[in-house]
Each structure stands twice: as C-alpha cells, then as structure tokens.
Design a protein around this motif. Sequence first.
Motif, PDB file in Angstrom:
ATOM      1  N   THR A  52       2.202  12.518  -0.163  1.00 38.58           N
ATOM      2  CA  THR A  52       1.723  13.825  -0.571  1.00 38.58           C
ATOM      3  C   THR A  52       2.785  14.455  -1.243  1.00 38.58           C
ATOM      4  N   GLU A  69      -2.753  14.703  -2.540  1.00 38.54           N
ATOM      5  CA  GLU A  69      -2.459  13.496  -1.747  1.00 38.54           C
ATOM      6  C   GLU A  69      -2.549  12.014  -2.517  1.00 38.54           C
ATOM      7  N   VAL A  70      -1.872  11.245  -2.510  1.00 37.40           N
ATOM      8  CA  VAL A  70      -2.056   9.772  -3.385  1.00 37.40           C
ATOM      9  C   VAL A  70      -2.246   8.719  -2.424  1.00 37.40           C
ATOM     10  N   SER A  71      -3.195   7.725  -3.015  1.00 41.74           N
ATOM     11  CA  SER A  71      -3.090   6.456  -2.662  1.00 41.74           C
ATOM     12  C   SER A  71      -3.292   5.395  -3.430  1.00 41.74           C
ATOM     13  N   GLU A  88       4.128   0.381   2.574  1.00 41.84           N
ATOM     14  CA  GLU A  88       3.778  -0.381   3.590  1.00 41.84           C
ATOM     15  C   GLU A  88       4.876  -1.895   3.110  1.00 41.84           C
ATOM     16  N   GLU A 104      -5.694   6.558  -6.257  1.00 45.11           N
ATOM     17  CA  GLU A 104      -6.638   7.914  -6.106  1.00 45.11           C
ATOM     18  C   GLU A 104      -5.748   9.109  -5.594  1.00 45.11           C
ATOM     19  N   ARG A 113       1.040   5.432  -0.090  1.00 37.00           N
ATOM     20  CA  ARG A 113       0.358   6.796   0.603  1.00 37.00           C
ATOM     21  C   ARG A 113       1.441   7.907   0.385  1.00 37.00           C
ATOM     22  N   HIS A 126       0.939  -1.232   0.030  1.00 34.42           N
ATOM     23  CA  HIS A 126       0.000   0.045   0.151  1.00 34.42           C
ATOM     24  C   HIS A 126       1.134   1.331   0.168  1.00 34.42           C
TER      25      HIS A 126
END
Length: 324
Positions: free
Chosen positions: A228, A260-262, A287, A251, A226, A224
């Motif tokens: 910015t 912001e990116v995930s 992660e 996203e 995440r 995962h």
Amino acid sequence: MKQAIVVEGLRKQFGRREVLHGIDFSVEPGSVFGVIGPNGAGKTTTMRCLLDIIRPSGGHVQVLGEDPRHAGPELRRRIGYLPGELFLEQRITGRRLLDHYAAISGPVKPGRIDELAERLDLDLDRHTRKLSKGNKQKLGLVQAFMHSPELLVLDEPTSGLDPLVQQEFLAMVREVRNNGQTVFLSSHVLSEVQQAADEVAILRDGKIVTVATVDALRETALRHLRLTASGITADDAGALLSRVPGVGALEVLEVGDGVEVSAVLEGGIQPLIQALSMLELKDLVLEEPDLEESVLKLYGMPGNGKRNGAGRKPLEALKGAGDE
C-alpha cells in the motif's frame, strides 16, 4: 573423481509403450541429487535401470564407474537401496531381517543398526507383520543406510513417515553427504527435495524438463508482492510497476489517497526496489520464492499457491495411479 552416476539417452519400453524417452543427467560424487515428478513420470523406472533390476531399451548407464548390467554383486554391495514399494518377510523380527540383509550387503559396524533404529524410533524386536507402514519404511531406511554405502538410491523415502521422523531422515541425508557418500532420491513432494538436494531433475512423462540446482530454481521462482502506498494514483502506480522487469499479474486499486497493489515477481528484486524507492510506502510484503509454483510453471501448469483437493499442494495433487 568420476561421476557417481552417468545417464545418457536412457530409454525404456514396456511392450509398445515407451516410458523413458532418452533422458540424460549426471550425479556428482558426494552430492544429493533429487528427481521430482508426479507418479507415472518415470522416477522408479529410472532407478530400476540404474540398479539393473530392469534393463534399458536404449542408452547408456554408468553407476560408480561401472556398467550395472555387468558389474554384478560387487557393485550392489556398494549401494544402499530403498524401493518405492517395500515388501518384507512377515514371519521374522526386524532385527533378524536386518542381520540377513547385513550378510548380503557387506560389513556393518557394531552398534550401527541400533543407532539408526533409535534415531528413527523403531522397535527392532517386533515381527514385521505387526509393523505399521511407517515402521516398515523405517526398517527399509535402516537396511539402506546401515552398511555406509558409497551410493544411496532412495525411492520416495519419506512415504508413511511422520513429520518428526522426516526431519531425522533429512538429517541422516546431510550426514552421509558430509561423509562423502552420494544420495539419489526421488519424490513427488517438492519441499522434501528442496531441503535435501543439491541438484534437482524435474521429470514429466518420461522426459526431463530441466536439471538445476535448488538455488537456481529459487532465483527463477515466483514471489508474491503486496503493498500500500499513499500520494499516488492507480494509473501512475500501475505505469511505474509495469515497467519493472519480472512483474506480472499486476492489480492496482485506489484506496483513499493512495493505492493497494498485488503482483507476482519473477527473478531478481533489485529493479523492484529501485521502483519502490519512488513510492511513499505504508505497507510492503514480499513473500519467499515459491518453488512449488516455479515447478508447476515448468510443467506448463498454472500455479497460484492455493491448495487443491483435500489440503494438498498443487504438485502433490499431480499424483496419479499410473505406473512409473
């Protein structure tokens, strides 16, 4: 050296119901081989065929270079077995019961039983009828390990054990592997197999989905992501990251002067690092690979890393009441 276990085209029927559909795998000597799958997948049935507790309906099985259907007690003495459902004589102490097993299984080094009992925090002088499920499981582990067998066949070995004893069990598995012994264990808990096994077979509905090393599973597992970043629009960031091989579930939200990116990443991280070098990063979290999700994907089920039911992880929530 011959392979410790060879299974070719193994099938098993109970009446009209076939529970093993021609499975194939082999286990190298001196290794730990894990079979993972929910209850009803066929793990216990496979183990019972290896030990000649039940007879296959088809296929070929070889254990320690012998056909278990014809090898007899001599082969069984070379194996330590912990069944998934352990039934013990109730009117006897653990010590006397282990003495009885030692007479059947073969020589046990002086002090070995007490050493194992101490490591597992097991009182051998209590009657078995007074033991909790966890302590009965410890007794089963002692009888499997005590005669230093060439092959250990362990069905759900940590069932009922508290976390500290589970860690001690994993240490025992590593020790016997380092001693050249072979371990074949089953579980529905991925973390247990991940810590113990060199190679893993994933079993579903009597069929092997895949056989792979833990490292190979990790390489294909989902991570995962995440982050910015500043000085870039959502459209530009989305276009940049969507071109990275293995990036999915992307996203992108505009926040202030940045984004912001995930996302999730499958496979290697080098292409992602090259793409990220073009961004003005403010925060980044990538992660550890999620093997749980990787296995669920092989089962053809969605996995999002969330817990299901009463705090259980997704793979554990696959447990059912079906026979194995």
